[in-house]
Design a protein around this motif. Structure first.
Motif, short mmCIF file in Angstrom:
data_model
loop_
_atom_site.label_atom_id
_atom_site.label_comp_id
_atom_site.label_asym_id
_atom_site.label_seq_id
_atom_site.Cartn_x
_atom_site.Cartn_y
_atom_site.Cartn_z
N TYR A 173 0.17 4.28 -2.82
CA TYR A 173 -0.43 5.43 -2.12
C TYR A 173 0.50 6.63 -2.18
O TYR A 173 0.08 7.76 -2.45
N HIS A 174 1.78 6.39 -1.96
CA HIS A 174 2.76 7.45 -1.97
C HIS A 174 2.88 8.08 -3.35
O HIS A 174 2.91 9.30 -3.51
N PHE A 224 0.82 -1.21 0.00
CA PHE A 224 0.00 0.00 0.00
C PHE A 224 0.85 1.25 0.00
O PHE A 224 0.56 2.22 -0.72
N THR A 251 -0.43 10.26 -4.16
CA THR A 251 -0.60 11.48 -3.36
C THR A 251 0.50 12.50 -3.65
O THR A 251 0.23 13.71 -3.67
#
Length: 287
Positions: A149-150, A145, A153
């Motif tokens: 996710y990094h 994740f 974003t």
């Protein structure tokens, strides 16, 4: 807004034509007019990586070592160049104009063509860096994740912050360029079948954790300045987004650090890990 027409710039020994020709107003207008593209790119990215994982379930993994060497070498070279071209402005601002200016005045975009160009390159680089995940999918490596996710974003926040000329981005960009210089160089060496000491990977993850702590500290100080009614080129909404991101990154990276380097089970498994088994662990870009 506070006047800063007398701000001095560092003395560069050489400026490339693409730096001296950089016009920040044009790039800002383009980024503002095309802000929705970031969301489209992220949507395509999600479809590709999770659809790719589904398609690769019953297929043999791809080796891609040669492509991986080239990819990481290019990103390492880009990050090193970015660091070399933004660090002088950062330290010049700190030493000549102080901490307040470094957090609240976006002269690194509006008055310094060199730093301004590489700031724009930093934002745009978050798009091709999505390609890191393609290697994980095609090589059938663990996709955690934290990794995707990094990536998502950082791309969206960087694009948004550029349209606002967020002054505190000076800190995030320099830190990210420096960490990525080491990180992608490490990846390139691993892809070339070199085996850097395990402590290097630990060092990189530690630097990323420090980056998250500094990011939170800069945002909290900027928030305090705004509460004191001082001029600071960063919006309250941007601060909330940035603190949320940096704190979530810190929690996720700290959790990963523990599992990767302090867990006895993980230590025993990673002694003979494949080249990109640790691909997800080191990714950090705000930044």
């Amino acid at each position: 807004m506070k006047e800063y027409t007398q701000v001095t710039m560092p003395n560069y020994s050489y400026m490339f034509n693409f730096e001296s020709d950089f016009i920040h107003q044009k790039t800002r207008t383009w980024m503002q007019d095309n802000w929705t593209l970031g969301f489209y790119y992220c949507g395509i990215y999600m479809v590709l990586i999770f659809g790719g994982q589904y398609l690769m379930q019953n297929r043999p993994r791809f080796e891609l070592r040669g492509v991986l060497v080239l990819w990481n070498t290019l990103l390492a070279t880009f990050s090193i160049m970015g660091a070399c071209r933004t660090v002088p402005e950062f330290f010049h601002t700190l030493t000549q104009h102080g901490l307040y200016h470094s957090v609240c005045i976006p002269s690194f975009i509006e008055q310094d063509k060199v730093s301004g160009f590489w700031t724009w390159m930093f934002v745009l680089s978050k798009l091709p860096e999505l390609g890191d995940t393609i290697f994980i999918v095609l090589r059938k490596q663990p996709l955690i994740f934290l990794h995707w996710y990094h990536h998502i974003t950082v791309l969206l926040y960087s694009w948004f912050s550029y349209t606002e000329y967020t002054a505190s981005a000076r800190w995030f960009i320099v830190m990210n360029y420096c960490v990525h210089s080491v990180m992608y160089s490490y990846y390139a060496l691993r892809a070339m079948r070199y085996s850097p000491p395990r402590q290097i990977a630990m060092l990189i993850t530690s630097l990323q954790l420090i980056q998250m702590i500094i990011g939170c500290a800069v945002n909290l100080w900027a928030r305090q300045l705004l509460q004191q009614q001082q001029e600071c080129q960063i919006t309250p909404f941007n601060i909330k987004l940035s603190i949320t991101m940096y704190f979530s990154y810190f929690v996720l990276f700290a959790r990963f650090f523990y599992k990767a380097y302090m867990s006895g089970e993980r230590r025993s498994k990673t002694r003979n890990a494949p080249v990109t088994a640790d691909y997800p662990l080191l990714k950090s870009k705000v930044q």
